[in-house]
Design a protein around this motif. Structure first.
Motif, mmCIF file in Angstrom:
data_model
loop_
_atom_site.group_PDB
_atom_site.id
_atom_site.type_symbol
_atom_site.label_atom_id
_atom_site.label_comp_id
_atom_site.label_asym_id
_atom_site.label_seq_id
_atom_site.Cartn_x
_atom_site.Cartn_y
_atom_site.Cartn_z
ATOM 1 N N GLU A 133 0.832 -1.209 0.000
ATOM 2 C CA GLU A 133 0.000 0.000 0.000
ATOM 3 C C GLU A 133 0.865 1.257 0.000
ATOM 4 O O GLU A 133 0.524 2.263 -0.642
ATOM 5 C CB GLU A 133 -0.943 0.003 1.208
ATOM 6 C CG GLU A 133 -2.066 -1.026 1.146
ATOM 7 C CD GLU A 133 -3.075 -0.728 0.037
ATOM 8 O OE1 GLU A 133 -2.984 0.345 -0.603
ATOM 9 O OE2 GLU A 133 -3.958 -1.578 -0.184
ATOM 10 N N ASN A 134 1.987 1.215 0.723
ATOM 11 C CA ASN A 134 2.907 2.348 0.692
ATOM 12 C C ASN A 134 3.433 2.568 -0.725
ATOM 13 O O ASN A 134 3.493 3.705 -1.219
ATOM 14 C CB ASN A 134 4.080 2.113 1.645
ATOM 15 C CG ASN A 134 3.664 2.100 3.102
ATOM 16 O OD1 ASN A 134 2.597 2.593 3.460
ATOM 17 N ND2 ASN A 134 4.496 1.534 3.955
ATOM 18 N N PHE A 135 3.821 1.460 -1.372
ATOM 19 C CA PHE A 135 4.303 1.529 -2.751
ATOM 20 C C PHE A 135 3.220 2.099 -3.665
ATOM 21 O O PHE A 135 3.483 3.006 -4.475
ATOM 22 C CB PHE A 135 4.721 0.141 -3.229
ATOM 23 C CG PHE A 135 5.257 0.117 -4.639
ATOM 24 C CD1 PHE A 135 6.621 0.089 -4.870
ATOM 25 C CD2 PHE A 135 4.398 0.114 -5.735
ATOM 26 C CE1 PHE A 135 7.120 0.064 -6.165
ATOM 27 C CE2 PHE A 135 4.889 0.101 -7.027
ATOM 28 C CZ PHE A 135 6.251 0.073 -7.254
ATOM 29 N N SER A 137 0.629 3.961 -3.022
ATOM 30 C CA SER A 137 0.342 5.377 -2.771
ATOM 31 C C SER A 137 1.377 6.269 -3.440
ATOM 32 O O SER A 137 1.045 7.279 -4.080
ATOM 33 C CB SER A 137 0.318 5.645 -1.265
ATOM 34 O OG SER A 137 -0.780 5.008 -0.659
ATOM 35 N N ILE A 138 2.648 5.908 -3.282
ATOM 36 C CA ILE A 138 3.717 6.681 -3.928
ATOM 37 C C ILE A 138 3.593 6.580 -5.445
ATOM 38 O O ILE A 138 3.784 7.566 -6.170
ATOM 39 C CB ILE A 138 5.090 6.195 -3.436
ATOM 40 C CG1 ILE A 138 5.278 6.582 -1.962
ATOM 41 C CG2 ILE A 138 6.221 6.763 -4.296
ATOM 42 C CD1 ILE A 138 6.507 6.001 -1.297
ATOM 43 N N ALA A 139 3.246 5.388 -5.941
ATOM 44 C CA ALA A 139 3.099 5.196 -7.387
ATOM 45 C C ALA A 139 1.963 6.047 -7.944
ATOM 46 O O ALA A 139 2.093 6.646 -9.023
ATOM 47 C CB ALA A 139 2.853 3.716 -7.691
ATOM 48 N N ARG A 140 0.844 6.108 -7.235
ATOM 49 C CA ARG A 140 -0.284 6.921 -7.715
ATOM 50 C C ARG A 140 0.096 8.393 -7.781
ATOM 51 O O ARG A 140 -0.273 9.100 -8.726
ATOM 52 C CB ARG A 140 -1.502 6.716 -6.807
ATOM 53 C CG ARG A 140 -2.255 5.413 -7.056
ATOM 54 C CD ARG A 140 -3.563 5.363 -6.311
ATOM 55 N NE ARG A 140 -3.369 5.143 -4.894
ATOM 56 C CZ ARG A 140 -3.348 3.943 -4.310
ATOM 57 N NH1 ARG A 140 -3.494 2.846 -5.040
ATOM 58 N NH2 ARG A 140 -3.182 3.825 -3.007
ATOM 59 N N ALA A 141 0.840 8.858 -6.777
ATOM 60 C CA ALA A 141 1.267 10.259 -6.776
ATOM 61 C C ALA A 141 2.262 10.520 -7.904
ATOM 62 O O ALA A 141 2.158 11.530 -8.610
ATOM 63 C CB ALA A 141 1.888 10.609 -5.426
ATOM 64 N N MET A 142 3.225 9.618 -8.079
ATOM 65 C CA MET A 142 4.223 9.805 -9.133
ATOM 66 C C MET A 142 3.572 9.778 -10.509
ATOM 67 O O MET A 142 3.992 10.505 -11.431
ATOM 68 C CB MET A 142 5.304 8.729 -9.033
ATOM 69 C CG MET A 142 6.536 8.997 -9.875
ATOM 70 S SD MET A 142 7.549 10.360 -9.249
ATOM 71 C CE MET A 142 8.422 9.521 -7.902
ATOM 72 N N GLU A 143 2.531 8.970 -10.651
ATOM 73 C CA GLU A 143 1.822 8.877 -11.931
ATOM 74 C C GLU A 143 1.182 10.209 -12.309
ATOM 75 O O GLU A 143 1.055 10.538 -13.498
ATOM 76 C CB GLU A 143 0.751 7.778 -11.839
ATOM 77 C CG GLU A 143 0.102 7.418 -13.150
ATOM 78 C CD GLU A 143 -0.962 6.355 -12.983
ATOM 79 O OE1 GLU A 143 -1.239 5.656 -13.978
ATOM 80 O OE2 GLU A 143 -1.518 6.226 -11.874
ATOM 81 N N GLU A 144 0.789 10.993 -11.300
ATOM 82 C CA GLU A 144 0.211 12.312 -11.546
ATOM 83 C C GLU A 144 1.277 13.339 -11.923
ATOM 84 O O GLU A 144 0.989 14.355 -12.545
ATOM 85 C CB GLU A 144 -0.545 12.798 -10.303
ATOM 86 C CG GLU A 144 -1.781 11.998 -9.956
ATOM 87 C CD GLU A 144 -2.842 12.099 -11.033
ATOM 88 O OE1 GLU A 144 -3.038 13.207 -11.575
ATOM 89 O OE2 GLU A 144 -3.465 11.065 -11.364
#
Length: 294
Positions: A133-135, A137-144
């Motif tokens: 889940e930590n990964f 969350s960071i991935a969703r933010a980086m995708e933006e």
């Protein structure tokens, strides 16, 4: 002497994109023209000054080791990164871990698991655990933040690896650091949080394990990640302190720990840029600024 309207326009523009003066922009451009790039100076620059979007991704890739210091090899290394991305994608498709409808963030997670030898058997797939889940969350933010899928994956992978390698031992101590600095900034608020049980219920995982991904909008989050990527996890503490200070009135009116956790986990998004600006000022106030010349 009459003022130069064109110079005034340029100065106003540079302030808008994050530079306080033309000389800062020139300094960064000079650093980016060096071959090899001086990674230490780039890191120091990123800690001292904000990075505008026109340079941010390139600087992140250098600081995270995705691109090497030698600029003349960037094109070749970028091609190798893309080829590795394609090879891992093909392997995951062959093993039926991903398909055309797989969300990009899950796709990045499976890539990361395969490359770090943590990919479970298909028969043992389970719901995401806390690390997953930590990964994500960071991935969703980086995708933006990043448009290109290859760059996005490499930035996620290297950001998480660097963060865990450099700061893994420090993360458990950040709540105590938050308590220390909050005591210096507002002892009354700290006392209330302790008495109400709110201090133990702050969303530490969201703040310190996910680096505020899912908490701050991407426009504000990028400025925090500039500092983390350039070598400081302490900035996370000061963002947390400034969030508490900014919502002091609301927090002082809360007596249930669950209410504190729920509010801070879903905090309003409208004034986050101001919060991050104040947090960076607070960071410089308590920790100073790098003295390395840029």
């Amino acid at each position: 002497m009459a003022e130069d309207p064109q110079r005034n326009f340029r100065s106003a523009y540079y302030e808008k994109v994050g530079f306080r003066g033309v000389e800062e922009k020139k300094s960064l451009e000079i650093l980016l023209k060096d071959n090899p790039l001086d990674v230490e100076k780039l890191s120091t620059f990123s800690q001292r000054f904000p990075l505008p979007s026109m340079y941010r991704i390139h600087v992140w890739k250098v600081l995270l080791g995705i691109l090497p210091p030698h600029s003349d090899s960037h094109a070749l290394v970028s091609r190798y990164r893309a080829e590795q991305f394609d090879d891992v994608t093909a392997a995951l498709k062959a093993m039926r871990f991903i398909h055309s409808a797989t969300p990009p963030t899950e796709f990045y997670l499976r890539m990361y698991q395969l490359e770090s030898q943590q990919l479970p058997r298909r028969t043992e797939l389970r719901p995401p655990d806390e690390n997953d889940e930590n990964f994500l969350s960071i991935a969703r933010a980086m995708e933006e933040i990043v448009d290109d899928s290859v760059d996005c994956y490499w930035l996620i992978r290297c950001f998480i690896n660097q963060f865990n390698h450099k700061f893994g031992d420090s993360i458990p101590h950040l709540p105590k650091s938050l308590e220390h600095f909050l005591s210096q900034e507002d002892s009354c608020l700290l006392s209330h949080l302790k008495m109400s049980g709110g201090l133990d219920s702050l969303p530490y995982s969201l703040w310190f394990r996910r680096c505020f991904a899912g908490c701050l909008p991407e426009s504000s989050l990028q400025r925090v990640w500039d500092k983390v990527i350039s070598g400081s996890c302490k900035i996370l503490v000061f963002v947390a302190v400034e969030i508490l200070l900014s919502y002091k009135i609301m927090l002082m009116g809360m007596s249930q720990p669950e209410g504190v956790f729920d509010f801070l986990s879903n905090m309003p998004q409208e004034n986050t840029d101001a919060i991050v600006t104040k947090a960076i000022d607070l960071w410089h106030k308590h920790c100073g600024t790098p003295m390395h010349s840029v």
